[in-house]
Design a protein around this motif. Structure first.
Motif, mmCIF file in Angstrom:
data_model
loop_
_atom_site.group_PDB
_atom_site.id
_atom_site.type_symbol
_atom_site.label_atom_id
_atom_site.label_comp_id
_atom_site.label_asym_id
_atom_site.label_seq_id
_atom_site.Cartn_x
_atom_site.Cartn_y
_atom_site.Cartn_z
ATOM 1 N N GLY A 159 0.747 -1.114 -0.012
ATOM 2 C CA GLY A 159 0.009 0.169 -0.067
ATOM 3 C C GLY A 159 1.068 1.224 0.091
ATOM 4 O O GLY A 159 2.003 1.183 -0.262
ATOM 5 N N SER A 160 0.378 2.265 0.127
ATOM 6 C CA SER A 160 0.927 3.569 0.388
ATOM 7 C C SER A 160 1.269 3.981 1.723
ATOM 8 O O SER A 160 0.883 3.536 2.546
ATOM 9 N N ILE A 161 2.208 5.260 1.613
ATOM 10 C CA ILE A 161 2.545 5.802 2.742
ATOM 11 C C ILE A 161 1.306 6.784 3.312
ATOM 12 O O ILE A 161 1.367 7.706 2.346
ATOM 13 N N THR A 162 0.651 6.398 4.086
ATOM 14 C CA THR A 162 -0.275 7.234 4.430
ATOM 15 C C THR A 162 -0.174 8.622 4.610
ATOM 16 O O THR A 162 0.975 8.819 5.426
ATOM 17 N N PRO A 163 -0.849 9.733 4.047
ATOM 18 C CA PRO A 163 -0.302 10.971 4.257
ATOM 19 C C PRO A 163 -0.457 11.457 5.616
ATOM 20 O O PRO A 163 -0.150 12.417 6.060
ATOM 21 N N SER A 164 -1.130 10.699 6.571
ATOM 22 C CA SER A 164 -1.403 11.072 7.985
ATOM 23 C C SER A 164 0.034 11.131 8.713
ATOM 24 O O SER A 164 0.105 11.641 9.563
ATOM 25 N N ILE A 165 0.834 10.119 8.127
ATOM 26 C CA ILE A 165 2.269 10.273 8.761
ATOM 27 C C ILE A 165 2.978 11.342 8.525
ATOM 28 O O ILE A 165 3.649 11.975 9.432
ATOM 29 N N GLY A 166 2.844 12.000 7.499
ATOM 30 C CA GLY A 166 3.345 13.233 7.146
ATOM 31 C C GLY A 166 2.855 14.453 7.808
ATOM 32 O O GLY A 166 3.549 15.593 8.269
ATOM 33 N N THR A 167 1.723 14.264 8.715
ATOM 34 C CA THR A 167 1.223 15.490 9.459
ATOM 35 C C THR A 167 1.684 15.480 11.024
ATOM 36 O O THR A 167 1.337 16.053 11.648
ATOM 37 N N LEU A 168 2.465 13.984 11.317
ATOM 38 C CA LEU A 168 2.810 13.946 12.477
ATOM 39 C C LEU A 168 3.875 15.299 12.936
ATOM 40 O O LEU A 168 4.901 15.352 12.356
ATOM 41 N N PRO A 169 3.454 16.211 14.054
ATOM 42 C CA PRO A 169 4.283 17.372 14.137
ATOM 43 C C PRO A 169 5.796 17.183 14.771
ATOM 44 O O PRO A 169 6.583 18.042 14.639
ATOM 45 N N GLU A 170 5.874 16.074 15.280
ATOM 46 C CA GLU A 170 7.215 15.743 16.086
ATOM 47 C C GLU A 170 7.962 14.870 15.401
ATOM 48 O O GLU A 170 9.125 14.467 16.008
ATOM 49 N N ILE A 185 5.474 9.971 -2.513
ATOM 50 C CA ILE A 185 5.749 10.354 -1.335
ATOM 51 C C ILE A 185 4.906 11.446 -0.838
ATOM 52 O O ILE A 185 4.817 12.479 -1.492
ATOM 53 N N PRO A 186 4.334 11.297 0.420
ATOM 54 C CA PRO A 186 3.417 12.386 1.019
ATOM 55 C C PRO A 186 4.466 13.460 1.589
ATOM 56 O O PRO A 186 5.392 13.378 1.755
ATOM 57 N N PRO A 187 3.736 14.796 1.572
ATOM 58 C CA PRO A 187 4.304 15.847 2.220
ATOM 59 C C PRO A 187 4.509 15.687 3.740
ATOM 60 O O PRO A 187 3.573 14.981 4.316
#
Length: 395
Positions: A159-170, A185-187
């Protein structure tokens, strides 16, 4: 009398058993029991030998507590070469509400990553590498807002790299290499992200200039199927000390000023870049690997400061700069691979002696090598590129 003593002894025993179990929060106690039932020692491992639930679980191997809560769980013998564990990760892992660290040593852990991990709101470190974790990365991992290190490398993830990983602030370290991940690759929004390792997947699409934060120091995207230019991306990453974009399908030019910062290892091999590699300032880089690309143009003299330089299997033209020869003969360059390009000359005497510590390969260019030097077997037996190819490329 004896009957009274027996009752008293049984009462003390029950109180002792209750006391030892009550040292740990009952929810955490039951969660550890479920985790233990779903995992097993591989032959040769005795990690779970200490997991006797008639005693205090806070004394178990790999279990660390703060008060009555489990705060760290490191499953398996951490010594290198130890057999590891087998089985599956029980969803009860999500019940350890105070957990800040979860790691599992290499072994044969199978199945999907439980979505219940998203309940671990205090989790900062998650490392389950070199196992057989399959399925997709749960999108709910994005709910673990304090997560700093995510290492799921060397598994069977799809599957894909879920975009939610990219939102982790720390998020500081993201290591997902050697899986079967697809998609783009998500932002990444974290401004403290210093390491991204996504090599050996099947990622596609282009790399957006805004997707990678300037805080990155280590970036490895090798062995994927990425496309498009990377010039604008690299211009933003002025803190890099390791860059590997090899074995992709990237295109475009590499702006010279990206070499102005001290990259310690640069690998862009087997891509489909077109254009001149022209650094703007002198660089001091131990290793630069641009091999197996479609780079073209003349080789910049500024790259002569590199100790190990791999420019083979590209479309470089023109003469090899004199600065390369000077540094090669002084043993400042240890490896200089220029084979399989369209180079037309090099100013070096046929009587020159290459230092024993250095290696030069000029095979299969648009020139007759002025001196014979050992080359890798992959360079093939042909010394010079066919004239028709050279004329065609010039045209």
């Amino acid at each position: 009398m004896r009957f009274t003593q027996l009752i008293w002894s049984l009462t003390l025993l029950l109180h002792f058993r209750f006391f030892t179990e009550a040292m740990l929060d009952p929810v955490d106690f039951l969660a550890l029991q479920a985790i233990r039932k779903s995992l097993h020692d591989l032959p040769g491992s005795n990690f779970f030998h200490s997991w006797d639930f008639t005693s205090d679980p806070c004394g178990f191997a790999g279990v660390y507590c703060d008060g009555d809560k489990v705060i760290s769980l490191n499953l398996g013998d951490p010594r290198a070469g130890s057999p590891g564990l087998s089985g599956r990760i029980d969803p009860a892992i999500g019940k350890l509400s105070a957990l800040t660290e979860l790691s599992i040593v290499p072994g044969r852990i199978m199945g999907a990553l439980p979505a219940t991990i998203s309940q671990l709101k205090n989790l900062r470190f998650l490392a389950i590498s070199r196992n057989f974790i399959s399925g997709e990365i749960p999108a709910s991992l994005g709910e673990v807002r304090r997560l700093r290190t995510l290492d799921l490398s060397y598994n069977q993830l799809t599957g894909s790299i879920t975009p939610s990983i990219g939102t982790l602030p720390e998020l500081t370290n993201l290591i997902l290499c050697h899986n079967h991940l697809t998609g783009s690759i998500p932002p990444f929004l974290s401004q403290s992200l210093t390491r991204i390792d996504l090599k050996r997947n099947s990622l596609t699409g282009s790399i957006s200039p805004a997707s990678l934060p300037p805080s990155l120091k280590y970036l490895s995207l090798a062995w994927n199927q990425l496309t498009g230019p990377v010039d604008r991306v690299l211009l933003r990453l002025n803190q890099l000390n390791y860059l590997d974009l090899s074995l992709n399908r990237l295109t475009g030019t590499i702006p010279g000023r990206i070499f102005a910062f001290p990259i310690t290892n640069l690998q862009l091999q087997r891509n489909f870049f077109y254009g001149l590699i022209q650094p703007a300032n002198q660089v001091t880089i131990p290793t630069v690997d641009l091999s197996y690309n479609r780079f073209s143009g003349e080789i910049s003299p500024l790259l002569s400061s590199v100790e190990n330089l791999y420019l083979n299997s590209n479309r470089f033209t023109g003469e090899v700069p004199a600065s390369f020869v000077e540094r090669l003969l002084s043993a400042s360059i240890q490896t200089l691979y220029l084979q399989h390009n369209f180079l037309t000359g090099i100013q070096i005497s046929p009587a020159a002696e290459i230092p024993v510590s250095s290696s030069l390969c000029l095979q299969y260019n648009c020139m007759v090598p002025p001196l014979q030097t050992p080359c890798p077997l992959k360079a093939g037996p042909q010394k010079t590129r066919p004239t028709t190819q050279c004329n065609e490329w010039r045209g």
